[in-house]
Design a protein around this motif. Structure first.
Motif, mmCIF file in Angstrom:
data_model
loop_
_atom_site.group_PDB
_atom_site.id
_atom_site.type_symbol
_atom_site.label_atom_id
_atom_site.label_comp_id
_atom_site.label_asym_id
_atom_site.label_seq_id
_atom_site.Cartn_x
_atom_site.Cartn_y
_atom_site.Cartn_z
ATOM 1 N N LEU A 54 46.009 50.903 22.296
ATOM 2 C CA LEU A 54 45.196 51.015 23.507
ATOM 3 C C LEU A 54 44.510 49.851 24.009
ATOM 4 C CD1 LEU A 54 44.716 54.876 23.412
ATOM 5 C CD2 LEU A 54 46.688 53.749 24.907
ATOM 6 N N ILE A 55 43.703 49.382 22.937
ATOM 7 C CA ILE A 55 42.828 48.163 23.383
ATOM 8 C C ILE A 55 43.645 46.965 23.641
ATOM 9 C CG2 ILE A 55 41.099 46.573 22.277
ATOM 10 C CD1 ILE A 55 40.054 48.990 20.760
ATOM 11 N N LEU A 56 44.607 46.743 22.827
ATOM 12 C CA LEU A 56 45.698 45.510 23.133
ATOM 13 C C LEU A 56 46.300 45.524 24.417
ATOM 14 C CD1 LEU A 56 47.223 45.197 19.789
ATOM 15 C CD2 LEU A 56 45.822 43.787 20.575
ATOM 16 N N PHE A 57 46.600 46.874 24.989
ATOM 17 C CA PHE A 57 47.152 47.121 26.174
ATOM 18 C C PHE A 57 46.088 46.945 27.272
ATOM 19 C CE2 PHE A 57 47.154 50.152 29.830
ATOM 20 C CZ PHE A 57 48.573 49.600 30.420
ATOM 21 N N VAL A 58 44.958 47.083 27.018
ATOM 22 C CA VAL A 58 43.760 46.946 28.122
ATOM 23 C C VAL A 58 43.559 45.637 28.385
ATOM 24 C CG1 VAL A 58 41.423 47.108 28.356
ATOM 25 C CG2 VAL A 58 42.687 49.271 27.549
ATOM 26 N N ILE A 59 43.545 44.723 27.151
ATOM 27 C CA ILE A 59 43.285 43.410 27.112
ATOM 28 C C ILE A 59 44.474 42.643 28.045
ATOM 29 C CG2 ILE A 59 42.986 41.248 25.882
ATOM 30 C CD1 ILE A 59 41.739 42.785 23.871
ATOM 31 N N ALA A 60 45.736 43.084 27.571
ATOM 32 C CA ALA A 60 46.854 42.548 28.381
ATOM 33 C C ALA A 60 46.829 42.841 30.039
ATOM 34 C CB ALA A 60 48.096 42.951 27.808
ATOM 35 N N HIS A 61 46.509 43.935 30.199
ATOM 36 C CA HIS A 61 46.379 44.526 31.415
ATOM 37 C C HIS A 61 45.098 43.804 32.520
ATOM 38 C CE1 HIS A 61 47.301 47.046 35.045
ATOM 39 N NE2 HIS A 61 46.025 47.886 34.625
ATOM 40 N N MET A 62 44.135 43.602 31.530
ATOM 41 C CA MET A 62 43.118 42.795 32.342
ATOM 42 C C MET A 62 43.835 41.385 32.735
ATOM 43 S SD MET A 62 39.577 41.590 30.795
ATOM 44 C CE MET A 62 40.257 40.233 29.927
ATOM 45 N N ALA A 63 44.198 40.781 31.922
ATOM 46 C CA ALA A 63 44.653 39.445 31.973
ATOM 47 C C ALA A 63 45.907 39.272 33.195
ATOM 48 C CB ALA A 63 45.396 38.746 30.701
ATOM 49 N N GLY A 64 46.592 40.357 33.184
ATOM 50 C CA GLY A 64 47.621 40.439 34.319
ATOM 51 C C GLY A 64 46.840 40.658 35.568
ATOM 52 N N ASN A 65 45.718 41.384 35.821
ATOM 53 C CA ASN A 65 45.059 41.668 36.836
ATOM 54 C C ASN A 65 44.370 40.498 37.285
ATOM 55 O OD1 ASN A 65 45.787 44.404 36.716
ATOM 56 N ND2 ASN A 65 43.500 45.178 36.188
ATOM 57 N N LEU A 66 43.999 39.482 36.460
ATOM 58 C CA LEU A 66 43.145 38.381 36.725
ATOM 59 C C LEU A 66 44.255 37.218 37.470
ATOM 60 C CD1 LEU A 66 40.852 37.867 33.846
ATOM 61 C CD2 LEU A 66 40.237 38.682 36.045
ATOM 62 N N LYS A 67 45.453 37.725 37.314
ATOM 63 C CA LYS A 67 46.623 36.850 38.121
ATOM 64 C C LYS A 67 46.409 36.622 39.692
ATOM 65 C CE LYS A 67 50.049 36.490 34.557
ATOM 66 N NZ LYS A 67 50.031 35.019 34.264
ATOM 67 N N ILE A 68 45.557 37.696 40.034
ATOM 68 C CA ILE A 68 45.328 37.785 41.345
ATOM 69 C C ILE A 68 44.453 36.749 42.138
ATOM 70 C CG2 ILE A 68 43.093 39.105 41.501
ATOM 71 C CD1 ILE A 68 44.365 40.867 43.775
ATOM 72 N N PHE A 69 43.739 36.260 41.072
ATOM 73 C CA PHE A 69 43.086 34.936 41.691
ATOM 74 C C PHE A 69 43.947 33.780 41.874
ATOM 75 C CE2 PHE A 69 39.641 37.631 39.563
ATOM 76 C CZ PHE A 69 39.221 37.963 40.670
ATOM 77 N N SER A 70 45.227 33.796 41.345
ATOM 78 C CA SER A 70 45.993 32.699 41.625
ATOM 79 C C SER A 70 46.807 32.814 42.799
ATOM 80 C CB SER A 70 47.060 32.539 40.315
ATOM 81 O OG SER A 70 46.376 32.386 39.062
ATOM 82 N N GLY A 71 46.611 33.947 43.485
ATOM 83 C CA GLY A 71 47.197 34.174 44.785
ATOM 84 C C GLY A 71 48.517 35.120 44.796
ATOM 85 N N PRO A 72 49.003 35.437 45.815
ATOM 86 C CA PRO A 72 50.090 36.709 45.951
ATOM 87 C C PRO A 72 51.445 36.272 45.300
ATOM 88 C CG PRO A 72 49.846 35.647 48.045
ATOM 89 C CD PRO A 72 48.593 35.141 47.183
ATOM 90 N N VAL A 73 51.679 35.049 45.362
ATOM 91 C CA VAL A 73 53.021 34.611 44.855
ATOM 92 C C VAL A 73 52.963 34.790 43.385
ATOM 93 C CG1 VAL A 73 54.664 32.727 44.565
ATOM 94 C CG2 VAL A 73 53.493 32.969 46.642
ATOM 95 N N GLU A 74 51.890 34.327 42.482
ATOM 96 C CA GLU A 74 51.949 34.462 41.062
ATOM 97 C C GLU A 74 52.071 36.040 40.591
ATOM 98 O OE1 GLU A 74 49.650 32.679 37.259
ATOM 99 O OE2 GLU A 74 49.903 31.684 39.138
ATOM 100 N N ILE A 75 51.040 36.678 41.286
ATOM 101 C CA ILE A 75 50.907 37.931 40.640
ATOM 102 C C ILE A 75 52.039 38.765 41.144
ATOM 103 C CG2 ILE A 75 49.583 38.944 42.619
ATOM 104 C CD1 ILE A 75 47.744 40.584 40.261
ATOM 105 N N ASN A 76 52.661 38.887 42.344
ATOM 106 C CA ASN A 76 53.607 39.607 42.755
ATOM 107 C C ASN A 76 55.012 39.273 41.721
ATOM 108 O OD1 ASN A 76 52.216 40.709 44.772
ATOM 109 N ND2 ASN A 76 52.889 39.652 46.270
ATOM 110 N N ALA A 77 55.104 37.949 41.541
ATOM 111 C CA ALA A 77 56.215 37.583 40.591
ATOM 112 C C ALA A 77 56.049 38.222 39.271
ATOM 113 C CB ALA A 77 56.198 35.933 40.478
ATOM 114 N N TYR A 78 54.741 38.336 38.680
ATOM 115 C CA TYR A 78 54.432 38.799 37.496
ATOM 116 C C TYR A 78 54.712 40.131 37.363
ATOM 117 C CZ TYR A 78 51.472 40.703 33.592
ATOM 118 O OH TYR A 78 50.738 41.358 32.632
ATOM 119 N N SER A 79 54.503 41.060 38.500
ATOM 120 C CA SER A 79 55.019 42.406 38.663
ATOM 121 C C SER A 79 56.563 42.505 38.547
ATOM 122 C CB SER A 79 54.421 42.818 39.982
ATOM 123 O OG SER A 79 54.976 44.234 40.118
ATOM 124 N N ARG A 80 57.155 41.513 39.113
ATOM 125 C CA ARG A 80 58.612 41.718 39.010
ATOM 126 C C ARG A 80 59.091 41.291 37.650
ATOM 127 N NH1 ARG A 80 58.273 39.224 44.289
ATOM 128 N NH2 ARG A 80 58.511 37.195 43.066
#
Length: 239
Positions: free
Chosen positions: A36-62
């Motif tokens: 669960l901790i490894l997931f939390v770290i990965a999830h946090m890293a994914g969330n921080l992609k929001i600071f790269s803008g909508p294109v990158e984090i939306n692409a990450y979601s896909r």
């Protein structure tokens, strides 16, 4: 009865005996907690992609839904990960609740010394913090995963993570609840990482202070990473 039959019956019995023991439950908590901790770290890293803008984090979601294709169908690997996490969370919560009941039965009398009171306060923080996190996870799934709560009708858009996060965290009570839950997660990790490493035998008299410091640093970094998103939305830095 053949030797293979005896071995087959003995193995489940050993596993059941291990599960019914205090150390067995602690090991289960440590191992599932690590996942669960490894997931939390990965999830946090994914969330921080929001600071790269909508294109990158939306692409990450896909990408999370398309990874594994064509061997796996769309979103199949993501569901496998979710099921594994659900099993880990169930085992973690079950072991924790059973350990709590075993501790109550072993020591029904109240604690007498200051040291014991402090230990009890730490245990209560883990227990009720865990309950808060369980409630938050359910809300979080209904909120950002399903878009069933916290949004105006038609406001939630599938795979439009950036837009959904901005709209969701623009509601300050939701952001406040998120920050409080992340604080509970920080406290949980601060004690949980240390406990897991201790259970697995990685804590010695020589590295005790270092392990405690590392546990606290990891917890604080995760807390800061997660709350940076709602704070940035409320402050208007992400919009």
């Amino acid at each position: 009865m053949t030797e293979s039959t005896v071995a087959t019956k003995a193995a489940p019995n050993r596993l059941l005996a291990l599960w019914n023991s205090v150390i067995g439950k602690k090991v289960v908590m440590a191992l599932t907690g690590a996942v669960l901790i490894l997931f939390v770290i990965a999830h946090m890293a994914g969330n921080l992609k929001i600071f790269s803008g909508p294109v990158e984090i939306n692409a990450y979601s896909r990408f999370l839904r398309e990874v594994g294709w064509p061997e796996l169908a769309y979103g199949q690997l993501l569901w496998i990960v979710r099921i594994v996490l659900l099993i880990c969370a169930f085992l973690h919560i079950t072991a924790a609740s059973q350990l709590t009941r075993m501790n109550w039965k072993a020591r029904p009398v109240g604690y007498g010394s200051k040291k014991d009171v402090e230990t009890t306060w730490g245990a209560l923080t883990m227990r009720w913090g865990g309950v808060l996190l369980a409630v938050f996870i359910v809300f979080h799934l209904f909120h950002f995963t399903g878009g069933m709560v916290g949004f105006q009708p038609g406001q939630f858009e599938h795979l439009m993570v950036y837009q959904n996060v901005v709209a969701g965290f623009s509601v300050w009570p939701i952001s406040f609840f998120y920050i409080v839950a992340m604080f509970a997660l920080c406290l949980h990790l601060d004690h949980g990482i240390w406990s897991a490493l201790q259970t697995l035998g990685w804590v010695t008299t020589d590295n005790t202070k270092s392990v405690r410091a590392i546990s606290r640093i990891i917890a604080i970094v995760i807390f800061a990473g997660f709350i940076s998103v709602p704070i940035s939305v409320l402050a208007g830095w992400v919009r």
